[in-house]
Design an enzyme around this catalytic site. Structure first.
Site, PDB file in Angstrom:
ATOM      1  N   HIS A 189       0.818  -1.223   0.000  1.00  0.00           N
ATOM      2  CA  HIS A 189       0.000   0.000   0.000  1.00  0.00           C
ATOM      3  C   HIS A 189       0.852   1.273   0.000  1.00  0.00           C
ATOM      4  O   HIS A 189       0.308   2.377  -0.140  1.00  0.00           O
ATOM      5  CB  HIS A 189      -0.930   0.037   1.223  1.00  0.00           C
ATOM      6  CG  HIS A 189      -1.970  -1.038   1.217  1.00  0.00           C
ATOM      7  ND1 HIS A 189      -2.877  -1.187   0.194  1.00  0.00           N
ATOM      8  CD2 HIS A 189      -2.262  -2.021   2.108  1.00  0.00           C
ATOM      9  CE1 HIS A 189      -3.675  -2.220   0.457  1.00  0.00           C
ATOM     10  NE2 HIS A 189      -3.317  -2.744   1.609  1.00  0.00           N
ATOM     11  N   ASP A 225      -2.060 -10.649  -2.280  1.00  0.00           N
ATOM     12  CA  ASP A 225      -2.672 -10.144  -1.034  1.00  0.00           C
ATOM     13  C   ASP A 225      -4.119  -9.784  -1.402  1.00  0.00           C
ATOM     14  O   ASP A 225      -4.387  -9.370  -2.534  1.00  0.00           O
ATOM     15  CB  ASP A 225      -1.907  -8.898  -0.560  1.00  0.00           C
ATOM     16  CG  ASP A 225      -2.431  -8.343   0.756  1.00  0.00           C
ATOM     17  OD1 ASP A 225      -1.788  -8.583   1.780  1.00  0.00           O
ATOM     18  OD2 ASP A 225      -3.495  -7.671   0.738  1.00  0.00           O
ATOM     19  N   HIS A 227      -5.936  -7.372  -0.614  1.00  0.00           N
ATOM     20  CA  HIS A 227      -6.167  -5.951  -0.875  1.00  0.00           C
ATOM     21  C   HIS A 227      -5.453  -5.524  -2.156  1.00  0.00           C
ATOM     22  O   HIS A 227      -4.432  -6.120  -2.525  1.00  0.00           O
ATOM     23  CB  HIS A 227      -5.632  -5.104   0.286  1.00  0.00           C
ATOM     24  CG  HIS A 227      -6.254  -5.421   1.608  1.00  0.00           C
ATOM     25  ND1 HIS A 227      -5.635  -6.218   2.549  1.00  0.00           N
ATOM     26  CD2 HIS A 227      -7.445  -5.051   2.142  1.00  0.00           C
ATOM     27  CE1 HIS A 227      -6.414  -6.320   3.623  1.00  0.00           C
ATOM     28  NE2 HIS A 227      -7.533  -5.630   3.402  1.00  0.00           N
ATOM     29  N   ASP A 314      -4.251 -12.823   3.680  1.00  0.00           N
ATOM     30  CA  ASP A 314      -5.461 -12.235   4.266  1.00  0.00           C
ATOM     31  C   ASP A 314      -6.729 -12.546   3.475  1.00  0.00           C
ATOM     32  O   ASP A 314      -7.815 -12.134   3.871  1.00  0.00           O
ATOM     33  CB  ASP A 314      -5.296 -10.722   4.512  1.00  0.00           C
ATOM     34  CG  ASP A 314      -4.595 -10.000   3.391  1.00  0.00           C
ATOM     35  OD1 ASP A 314      -4.427 -10.593   2.304  1.00  0.00           O
ATOM     36  OD2 ASP A 314      -4.215  -8.828   3.597  1.00  0.00           O
TER      37      ASP A 314
HETATM   38  C1  SP5 Z   1      -0.927  -5.055   3.936  1.00  0.00           C
HETATM   39  C2  SP5 Z   1      -2.364  -5.132   4.316  1.00  0.00           C
HETATM   40  O1  SP5 Z   1      -2.949  -6.203   4.251  1.00  0.00           O
HETATM   41  N1  SP5 Z   1      -2.949  -4.019   4.796  1.00  0.00           N
HETATM   42  C3  SP5 Z   1      -4.301  -4.079   5.177  1.00  0.00           C
HETATM   43  C4  SP5 Z   1      -4.811  -2.856   5.826  1.00  0.00           C
HETATM   44  C5  SP5 Z   1      -6.204  -3.095   6.306  1.00  0.00           C
HETATM   45  N2  SP5 Z   1      -6.656  -2.027   7.129  1.00  0.00           N
HETATM   46  C6  SP5 Z   1      -8.027  -2.036   7.517  1.00  0.00           C
HETATM   47  C7  SP5 Z   1      -8.304  -2.920   8.691  1.00  0.00           C
HETATM   48  C8  SP5 Z   1      -9.731  -2.861   9.180  1.00  0.00           C
HETATM   49  C9  SP5 Z   1     -10.117  -1.545   9.808  1.00  0.00           C
HETATM   50  N3  SP5 Z   1     -11.088  -1.731  10.847  1.00  0.00           N
HETATM   51  C10 SP5 Z   1     -12.445  -1.420  10.515  1.00  0.00           C
HETATM   52  C11 SP5 Z   1     -13.336  -2.132  11.470  1.00  0.00           C
HETATM   53  C12 SP5 Z   1     -14.587  -1.372  11.797  1.00  0.00           C
HETATM   54  N4  SP5 Z   1     -14.984  -1.643  13.125  1.00  0.00           N
HETATM   55 ZN    ZN Z   2      -3.800  -7.158   2.633  1.00  0.00          ZN
END
Ligand code: SP5
Ligand code: ZN
Length: 375
Positions: A189, A225, A227, A314
């Site tokens: 990211h 990944d 994302h 993930d």
């Molecule tokens: C490298 C990678 O996998 N980065 C992932 C970043 C994900 N970030 C968001 C995680 C979730 C945020 N929480 C929202 C929950 C609402 N209660």
């Molecule tokens: Zn990810």
């Protein structure tokens, strides 16, 4: 017997990556648990030790030579030096006290103490960054989100993570066929001058750039990944030297929250060198593999000299982010297909947040790359 065949995979790893301990992330202005926990580093280490004990790989420590200048071949010096400055600044600051958010009325407020950290709070739309201003408030110039806190050791450990990928790149350049880089914090990211989504330096992009600079070979990056790797896309968007392929969940409501669409194909010389394969929410394994096969065919057709894999677990059905439904067997199948390409392969670890079984996923995946080279 040839030693190369007995130890086909090199794994670059430093146990010091567990020193990266983001306190929490901010979601809609409130503290939320941060999924990139130090336990993940321990699980990666555990998996690698397991494979090393079986004779399937050798663990190598990252080297520390010239890391900053190599990072600056991918990221802007202004960004790198801002993060360096901010980390040093935070090391002079006192602990911070954070109230625990609760919706229970009249409850006594619990507080937690953390070593000093910083989040961005202002995101100027028009940025005119001539030089790093080196003020706390400027953090928003270098960040996309509030999921990526900076701490006193962030510059050091993000650099160590990048060093892991750089050492891996140098092993590939010197002829190794498969190198796994235990990079944490993750990278995909991170854009050329912005952190986001738990990522500070883009380890896979830094490795790709390093291999390109040293060999001038054709490079493809495959990002599995779950994302979208907005950072890797942004870094190589104008490039016809480094192709980016990403399979990911559509970004509506999920990090990075914007982009990752099929029509993002690159600009200028880079047109036709960026390939997005978004999956709709609730996708099945069958739909996933339909797209995965298309990507494999494309990569096989262009036959790059080097393949970089951004490996995130993930999308696993048991990942706490609950985005994908992929099984361990699905990752094994992907590993086998990638191995069939027989292209020198550098793997950069990205996401994957299961705190119980991440080591199993990694062991199962890496074993697919050992078997064929053992023949
Ligand atoms: C490298 C990678 O996998 N980065 C992932 C970043 C994900 N970030 C968001 C995680 C979730 C945020 N929480 C929202 C929950 C609402 N209660
Ligand atoms: Zn990810």
């Amino acid at each position: 017997m040839n030693k190369e065949l007995l130890l086909p995979i090199s794994a670059v790893f430093s146990p010091r990556i567990q020193e990266h301990t983001p306190p929490f992330e901010l979601w809609r202005g409130l503290p939320d648990p941060h999924y990139d926990k130090p336990e993940i580093a321990k699980l990666i280490h555990k998996g690698l030790i397991h494979l090393a004990n079986e004779g399937a790989l050798e663990i190598v420590e990252p080297t520390q030579r010239n890391i900053k200048s190599i990072i600056c071949e991918t990221h802007t010096t202004t960004y790198v030096e801002y993060l360096e400055w901010l980390s040093a600044y935070l090391s002079t600051q006192p602990e911070m006290i954070v109230p625990k958010i609760t919706s229970i009325p009249n409850m006594e407020v619990e507080v937690k103490r953390y070593p000093a950290f910083a989040f961005p709070s202002i995101f100027p739309r028009e940025r005119n960054v001539r030089e790093s201003k080196k003020r706390l408030i400027d953090l928003g110039l270098f960040a996309n989100d509030t999921g990526t806190p900076v701490m006193a050791n962030t510059y050091e450990i993000a650099s160590l993570s990048a060093a892991t990928a750089i050492t891996g790149a140098d092993l590939i350049i010197s002829g190794k066929k498969v190198v796994y880089c235990g990079s944490r914090p993750p990278g995909h990211h991170a854009e050329e001058d912005r952190m986001s989504g738990y990522c500070y330096f883009n380890n896979a992009a830094i490795a790709a750039q390093r291999i390109y600079n040293k060999t001038k070979g054709k490079i493809a990056i495959l990002d599995i990944d779950i994302h979208h790797g907005n950072g890797t896309q942004q870094i190589f968007y104008r490039s016809n030297k480094i192709d980016y392929y990403s399979l990911h969940i559509e970004t509506e409501g999920v990090a990075p929250n914007f982009g990752g669409y099929e029509e993002e194909v690159g600009v200028d010389a880079g047109i036709g060198h960026n390939h997005n394969y978004p999956l709709r929410n609730g996708f099945t394994d069958k739909e996933y593999f339909h797209k995965f096969e298309q990507v494999m065919d494309k990569i096989n057709n262009i036959r790059p000299d080097y393949l970089i894999l951004s490996l995130g677990f993930d999308g696993h059905v048991n990942d706490p982010l609950h985005i994908g439904s992929l099984t361990t067997e699905a990752y094994v199948q992907m590993g086998r297909k990638i191995n069939e390409l027989q292209i020198p392969l550098l793997i950069a670890q990205e996401g994957g947040y299961n705190l119980e079984n991440l080591d199993d996923y990694l062991v199962s995946f890496l074993k697919t790359l050992v078997i064929s080279y053992e023949k």
